[in-house]
Scaffold this motif. Structure first.
Motif, short mmCIF file in Angstrom:
data_model
loop_
_atom_site.label_atom_id
_atom_site.label_comp_id
_atom_site.label_asym_id
_atom_site.label_seq_id
_atom_site.Cartn_x
_atom_site.Cartn_y
_atom_site.Cartn_z
N VAL A 59 0.81 -1.21 0.00
CA VAL A 59 0.00 0.00 0.00
C VAL A 59 0.85 1.27 0.00
O VAL A 59 1.94 1.31 0.57
CB VAL A 59 -0.95 0.00 1.21
N PHE A 60 0.30 2.27 -0.66
CA PHE A 60 0.89 3.60 -0.75
C PHE A 60 2.20 3.62 -1.54
O PHE A 60 2.96 4.57 -1.46
CB PHE A 60 1.14 4.20 0.64
N ALA A 61 2.45 2.52 -2.28
CA ALA A 61 3.62 2.54 -3.16
C ALA A 61 3.37 3.51 -4.31
O ALA A 61 2.23 3.80 -4.67
CB ALA A 61 3.89 1.14 -3.71
N ASN A 62 4.44 4.02 -4.91
CA ASN A 62 4.30 5.00 -5.99
C ASN A 62 3.49 4.43 -7.15
O ASN A 62 3.69 3.31 -7.58
CB ASN A 62 5.70 5.41 -6.50
N GLY A 63 2.58 5.27 -7.67
CA GLY A 63 1.80 4.87 -8.83
C GLY A 63 0.63 3.96 -8.54
O GLY A 63 0.00 3.47 -9.47
N LYS A 64 0.35 3.70 -7.28
CA LYS A 64 -0.73 2.77 -6.95
C LYS A 64 -1.85 3.44 -6.15
O LYS A 64 -2.57 2.78 -5.42
CB LYS A 64 -0.19 1.57 -6.17
N PHE A 65 -1.99 4.74 -6.30
CA PHE A 65 -3.00 5.45 -5.52
C PHE A 65 -4.40 4.97 -5.84
O PHE A 65 -5.19 4.67 -4.94
CB PHE A 65 -2.91 6.96 -5.79
N TRP A 66 -4.74 4.87 -7.13
CA TRP A 66 -6.11 4.52 -7.49
C TRP A 66 -6.41 3.06 -7.17
O TRP A 66 -7.54 2.71 -6.81
CB TRP A 66 -6.36 4.81 -8.97
N ILE A 67 -5.41 2.20 -7.30
CA ILE A 67 -5.61 0.81 -6.89
C ILE A 67 -5.86 0.75 -5.38
O ILE A 67 -6.76 0.05 -4.90
CB ILE A 67 -4.39 -0.05 -7.26
N THR A 68 -5.07 1.51 -4.64
CA THR A 68 -5.25 1.57 -3.19
C THR A 68 -6.63 2.08 -2.83
O THR A 68 -7.33 1.52 -1.98
CB THR A 68 -4.18 2.48 -2.56
N TYR A 69 -7.03 3.16 -3.49
CA TYR A 69 -8.34 3.76 -3.22
C TYR A 69 -9.47 2.79 -3.54
O TYR A 69 -10.39 2.59 -2.74
CB TYR A 69 -8.50 5.03 -4.03
N ALA A 70 -9.42 2.19 -4.72
CA ALA A 70 -10.51 1.30 -5.15
C ALA A 70 -10.62 0.07 -4.25
O ALA A 70 -11.72 -0.32 -3.85
CB ALA A 70 -10.28 0.88 -6.59
N THR A 71 -9.48 -0.53 -3.93
CA THR A 71 -9.53 -1.72 -3.09
C THR A 71 -9.99 -1.38 -1.68
O THR A 71 -10.70 -2.17 -1.04
CB THR A 71 -8.16 -2.41 -3.03
N PHE A 72 -9.60 -0.21 -1.18
CA PHE A 72 -10.05 0.21 0.15
C PHE A 72 -11.57 0.33 0.17
O PHE A 72 -12.23 -0.18 1.08
CB PHE A 72 -9.42 1.55 0.52
N VAL A 73 -12.13 0.99 -0.84
CA VAL A 73 -13.58 1.19 -0.89
C VAL A 73 -14.30 -0.15 -0.97
O VAL A 73 -15.28 -0.40 -0.26
CB VAL A 73 -13.96 2.08 -2.08
#
Length: 253
Positions: free
Chosen positions: A217-231
């Motif tokens: 999590v919070f690795a560079n370039g993975k913001f939207w993946i992080t956001y979507a999976t969190f939701v």
């Protein structure tokens, strides 16, 4: 304050009746208690004709602040006596809209406690939930009428035994004493907010842990993946927990 014990069992002094009597025993002396044994009444629905039996029962319900709904569990649900009572009282407990929705009527903001017994052992009932439908039916009828639930008590393992469980009798007496201090209105708002906060905190921790494990999590370039999976994960967990605590979870032991 008045407490009404509503017993829907075939035997007045059976296990369900004895547990109900234990609750009554725990009530302080200044609390008015009345036993309503449904088997002593010929209860029939309203058909447009005078119905003195339902009138009498309705008056008892009106005069009571807390109802104790005591019924054995037969064939995985409440007894026929209790079901018939709830069915016949329905038009006097709720108001029906043109869309067939039920709205609370004259008994709104009263409180109730549910009590049931079953043949199955505590362990079996814990995993199978034999008594769940009994509690669900009572909840559906009384919450629809605007009553506020206090708690549930279940007495298991009645098959082949001659005496009720002493620990369960003590629990019933404890709740009898506790009923006397129950507020007339629902005072669980703060408790519910605390429970909701704790659930969200735990789910957020699980969600972030899964993200860390799967994606870094919070690795560079993975913001939207992080956001979507969190939701998605948060939504599934929250929906599942709320569904469980709202519809599925009932006292089993």
């Amino acid at each position: 304050m008045k407490v009404l014990g509503i017993l829907g069992a075939h035997k007045k002094d059976g296990f369900t009746g004895q547990y109900l009597a234990a609750i009554a025993k725990g009530l302080p002396a200044n609390i008015d208690y009345e036993l309503l044994y449904l088997a002593e009444y010929t209860i029939k629905p309203d058909t447009g004709q005078p119905n003195p039996v339902l009138d009498q029962l309705e008056k008892k319900l009106q005069e009571s602040d807390i109802w104790i709904m005591a019924t054995p569990t037969y064939w995985g649900t409440l007894s026929g006596l209790m079901k018939n009572f709830l069915d016949c009282m329905r038009p006097r407990m709720v108001r029906m809209t043109k869309a067939a929705d039920t709205l609370p009527a004259q008994f709104k903001d009263k409180h109730y406690l549910s009590l049931t017994t079953c043949f199955q052992s505590s362990l079996e009932n814990f995993f199978v939930g034999i008594t769940d439908d009994t509690f669900k039916t009572i909840d559906r009828a009384l919450t629809g009428a605007g009553l506020i639930k206090v708690t549930e008590i279940v007495g298991t393992g009645t098959w082949g035994t001659k005496q009720p469980d002493p620990a369960k009798l003590a629990l019933c007496e404890h709740w009898g004493a506790k009923l006397a201090t129950k507020q007339k209105k629902d005072d669980n708002t703060v408790k519910r907010y605390i429970q909701l906060f704790c659930m969200i905190a735990v789910m957020a921790l699980i969600t972030m842990g899964l993200q860390q494990l799967i994606f870094g999590v919070f690795a560079n370039g993975k913001f939207w993946i992080t956001y979507a999976t969190f939701v998605i994960i948060f939504y599934v967990l929250l929906a599942s927990i709320l569904h469980f605590f709202t519809f599925l979870r009932h006292r089993r032991r």
